[in-house]
Structures are given as C-alpha cells and as structure tokens.
Design a protein around this motif. Structure first.
Motif, short mmCIF file in Angstrom:
data_model
loop_
_atom_site.label_atom_id
_atom_site.label_comp_id
_atom_site.label_asym_id
_atom_site.label_seq_id
_atom_site.Cartn_x
_atom_site.Cartn_y
_atom_site.Cartn_z
N VAL A 2 -12.89 9.99 3.42
CA VAL A 2 -11.89 9.15 2.77
C VAL A 2 -12.53 7.89 2.18
O VAL A 2 -12.21 7.48 1.06
CB VAL A 2 -10.78 8.78 3.78
CG1 VAL A 2 -9.94 7.64 3.25
CG2 VAL A 2 -9.90 10.00 4.04
N SER A 43 -12.84 6.24 -2.39
CA SER A 43 -12.70 4.95 -3.05
C SER A 43 -12.70 3.86 -1.98
O SER A 43 -12.18 4.08 -0.88
CB SER A 43 -11.39 4.88 -3.84
OG SER A 43 -11.10 3.55 -4.24
N VAL A 70 -3.70 12.66 -4.17
CA VAL A 70 -4.40 11.45 -4.58
C VAL A 70 -5.40 11.82 -5.65
O VAL A 70 -6.26 12.69 -5.45
CB VAL A 70 -5.13 10.78 -3.39
CG1 VAL A 70 -5.94 9.58 -3.87
CG2 VAL A 70 -4.13 10.36 -2.31
N VAL A 109 -3.65 3.86 0.87
CA VAL A 109 -4.13 3.65 -0.49
C VAL A 109 -3.72 2.25 -0.92
O VAL A 109 -2.53 1.95 -1.07
CB VAL A 109 -3.55 4.70 -1.47
CG1 VAL A 109 -4.16 4.52 -2.86
CG2 VAL A 109 -3.82 6.11 -0.95
N ALA A 125 -1.48 7.94 -6.52
CA ALA A 125 -1.04 8.54 -5.26
C ALA A 125 0.37 9.10 -5.43
O ALA A 125 1.33 8.33 -5.56
CB ALA A 125 -1.07 7.51 -4.13
N VAL A 129 -9.30 3.26 -0.45
CA VAL A 129 -8.66 4.27 0.40
C VAL A 129 -9.29 4.22 1.78
O VAL A 129 -10.52 4.29 1.91
CB VAL A 129 -8.80 5.68 -0.20
CG1 VAL A 129 -8.08 6.72 0.66
CG2 VAL A 129 -8.26 5.73 -1.62
N THR A 130 -8.47 4.10 2.82
CA THR A 130 -8.98 4.00 4.17
C THR A 130 -8.19 4.90 5.11
O THR A 130 -7.07 5.33 4.79
CB THR A 130 -8.91 2.55 4.69
OG1 THR A 130 -7.56 2.08 4.59
CG2 THR A 130 -9.83 1.63 3.91
N TYR A 164 -8.45 10.44 -7.79
CA TYR A 164 -9.38 9.32 -7.67
C TYR A 164 -10.49 9.45 -8.72
O TYR A 164 -10.92 10.55 -9.06
CB TYR A 164 -10.00 9.28 -6.26
CG TYR A 164 -10.85 10.48 -5.92
CD1 TYR A 164 -12.24 10.47 -6.11
CD2 TYR A 164 -10.28 11.66 -5.42
CE1 TYR A 164 -13.02 11.56 -5.80
CE2 TYR A 164 -11.07 12.76 -5.11
CZ TYR A 164 -12.43 12.71 -5.30
OH TYR A 164 -13.20 13.81 -5.00
N SER A 171 0.84 -1.19 0.00
CA SER A 171 0.00 0.00 0.00
C SER A 171 0.88 1.24 0.00
O SER A 171 2.08 1.17 0.28
CB SER A 171 -0.93 0.04 1.23
OG SER A 171 -1.81 -1.06 1.24
N ILE A 216 -3.47 7.92 5.95
CA ILE A 216 -4.30 7.48 4.83
C ILE A 216 -3.60 6.29 4.18
O ILE A 216 -2.40 6.34 3.92
CB ILE A 216 -4.48 8.61 3.79
CG1 ILE A 216 -5.06 9.87 4.44
CG2 ILE A 216 -5.33 8.13 2.63
CD1 ILE A 216 -6.48 9.76 4.88
#
Length: 362
Positions: free
Chosen positions: A201, A205, A260, A221, A250, A208-209, A262, A2, A219
């Motif tokens: 966030v 997407s 980022v 990705v 990213a 993305v968390t 998206y 990630s 964050i």
C-alpha cells in the motif's frame, strides 16, 4: 479528510493490482479535457489533440462530464481485462439504473457517498442531474436528457465513442504504456505476497496508508474529501495509470467494489504532503503578525527577544506565534550559546503552493 476503505477480514487474494485499458482511456480523456492538470504530458496532449478529427472531438466534448470534472465509476472496472472490448462487454452487462446513476454523477458532490437512487427512478435525483448538466452547457444538458429518455441508445453511443477513441489514438497509446503498467502491477502483487499489505500500500502512493487497530483494518486515501466504504465480501482493486498524476482516484460508491486508481509516476516525486498538513501551514502563514514575522525569519535567524523588539510585541506573544509556525513544520531552530535562534524553512514554504494544488487535484 480522507477516504476510508474497510478491509477487515478481507483475504489478501481479494486485493488485486492490474492495468485496465478502460480506466486508462478514461484517464487519457481527462488529460485531453484538462491539459492544465497535466503539464508533464504536454507533448502527448498537443500531438493527440492536433490529430483528432473534428467530428470525434465534438462528440468527446458532448460527453466530457464523464471524465472531466469527475471520473465516472463506469470507467473504473473492478475486474480489469486484457482488452478494451472485453471491459466494454462487461460494462454492457450492468443494468440501466446503475449505469445511469454512475454516469450522471456530474460533480464531486457530498452526496456521492450516500448511495442515492438512480435518476431513472427518483424524480429528485433526476432533476438534480439535469440541473448539473445544464450548468455544463446546452450540449451536455441535451445529452443528459437523451440518456434519461433512452438509456440503451445512449449507452450504445458511449461505447461507439470509446471504440472510436481506441481506433483514433488509444490503441497506439495503450501499446506503449501497458507494459509499464503491467510491470508495476506485478511488482505490487509480489510485494503484497512477500512483504505484506502495508508495504504494498505504501508503494502505491505516499498518500495511501494502512491502518490497523486490532479490531479493524482499513486503507486510508488522503484526499480533500470524506468517504467510507467496505471491501468486505467484494474485494479491492488497484489500477495503475500512466496518465493519472496528480490525481489519485478512489471509487467508494455504496454497493460498488472499491477501486483505487494511482499514478505509476508517483514514486518519482517527493513524498505527498498530507492535506491536513497543508491546511495547517496555510493557516499558520495567513495570520497578519505571523506573516510579518516570516518576513524577518526568511532573511536570517532571530531570537525571540529580537523579534519582540522589532515588531513591538511581547516575547510571550512572539513565542506563541513561533509555536504555531513550528507545529506547521515551517521553522528551523538552532541554539547559539544561551540563545535559541529561529529561521523560516524557505524550501518548505516554496513548496506550499504546489502542495496545495496537488492536494486539490488529488
């Protein structure tokens, strides 16, 4: 695997959502150069490509490594503006060393996150850039040699190229998509204000968390690449794009503000499958015996004993293989009396190829 963006202590007002004409032009040029990635945009690609003058198409080919195999960081502004001209003016303020280093990151190399020196000052990095360009073709190699020899001249050439793209097709395209992108950015900004960062966030997407462990906030990705950067002291920018899917870009170059980009259409799709899950599922079905078990399990429900008898192996061996398939989320089970019956989840297996491809392109 990630990309991690550390935002510990970053004020919420330093996290911004906004459309960027330069970033959207970069995404559009990538779509033209890699139409196979963007089947949903077939109509736009066909119409736009057919209308391009040969001279402009030839110039785009010469510089296509800026947006084809990678998205050059110079095409992802951290401070989006209303017009392409304003963003190009901002880009003109960047010094040659930083500009050339970003423009000549020709491949998604593992060295991207290491903060290598500019090829204008380091002979080794310069040679690497020339070798990567040579692999793309003689026109690209000549273009890179010229950029290394005359950065101001080539920078002016690139600006004229992007301005000519705006005149030829992008101005009309931007008029049609910017309303949608601006609306999406406003929605995310309002969500950040009212519901908090985690909600905003997650709306960007499914890939993305937000992770918080009490000491650190970051964050994450989900991509088939590793990277780390920090937004502290700079900020974090989210750029919506109508041309992006399936890509999720990213920017995490050391010393740059993280960005980022998206796809706004992501909400219309099924949830993105994490790349680690895709890897687990591919490994699960790759084993010869599990592949044979799947042949039966795809046709109906079977108990462990039935599978052991069919394939001439012991029940504990079958159980071990079923445990791997179950952990990968490829099985459904049901109890019928004293028997537990297993069956392959064919819908999940059917998506495995598209999940794998999306993970590669994300």
């Amino acid at each position: 695997m990630s990309v991690f963006i550390d935002i510990t202590g970053l004020p919420r007002e330093r996290i911004t959502f906004g459309p960027s004409p330069l970033a959207e032009l970069g995404a559009a040029l990538h779509t033209l150069s890699e139409p196979a990635h963007h089947a949903r945009l077939h109509g736009w690609i066909t119409t736009t490509s057919a209308a391009l003058k040969p001279e402009l198409a030839d110039r785009l080919h010469e510089a296509d490594f800026l947006w084809r195999s990678t998205h050059a960081d110079i095409l992802l502004p951290a401070a989006p503006r209303e017009t392409l001209a304003e963003e190009l003016d901002d880009l003109d303020l960047m010094d040659d060393e930083k500009y050339v280093a970003a423009a000549l990151e020709i491949s998604c190399a593992s060295q991207y996150g290491e903060g290598l020196p500019s090829p204008l000052v380091d002979a080794g990095v310069r040679q690497r850039a020339l070798e990567l360009a040579a692999a793309r073709g003689p026109r690209q190699a000549a273009f890179v040699r010229q950029m290394l020899a005359d950065p101001p001249g080539v920078r002016a050439w690139i600006r004229r190229l992007l301005e000519d793209c705006e005149e030829a097709f992008f101005a009309d395209t931007w008029r049609r998509v910017r309303v949608q992108l601006a609306a999406d950015a406003r929605h995310k900004t309002e969500m950040l204000r009212r519901k908090g960062l985690a909600e905003a966030v997650s709306a960007v997407s499914p890939a993305v968390t937000l992770e918080e462990d009490g000491l650190r906030t970051r964050i994450v990705v989900d991509k088939l690449s590793d990277g780390r950067t920090a937004a502290t002291g700079r900020g974090l920018t989210f750029l919506p794009t109508a041309f992006g899917w399936p890509h999720l870009v990213a920017l995490h170059t050391p010393g740059w503000q993280p960005v980022v980009q998206y796809p706004v259409s992501a909400r219309e799709l099924t949830d993105a499958t994490p790349v680690d899950t895709v890897k687990l599922r591919l490994e699960a079905v790759a084993h010869p015996m599990r592949m044979r078990l799947c042949r039966s399990l795809a046709r109906g429900s079977y108990s462990t004993g039935e599978l052991a008898d069919t394939y001439g192996i012991t029940a504990p061996e079958v159980s071990r293989h079923l445990a791997v398939l179950r952990k990968a989320g490829l099985l459904t089970t049901q109890r019928r009396g004293r028997y537990v019956l297993h069956q392959l989840d064919v819908a999940v297996v059917a998506r495995l190829g598209s999940d794998f491809l999306e993970g590669l392109l994300r």
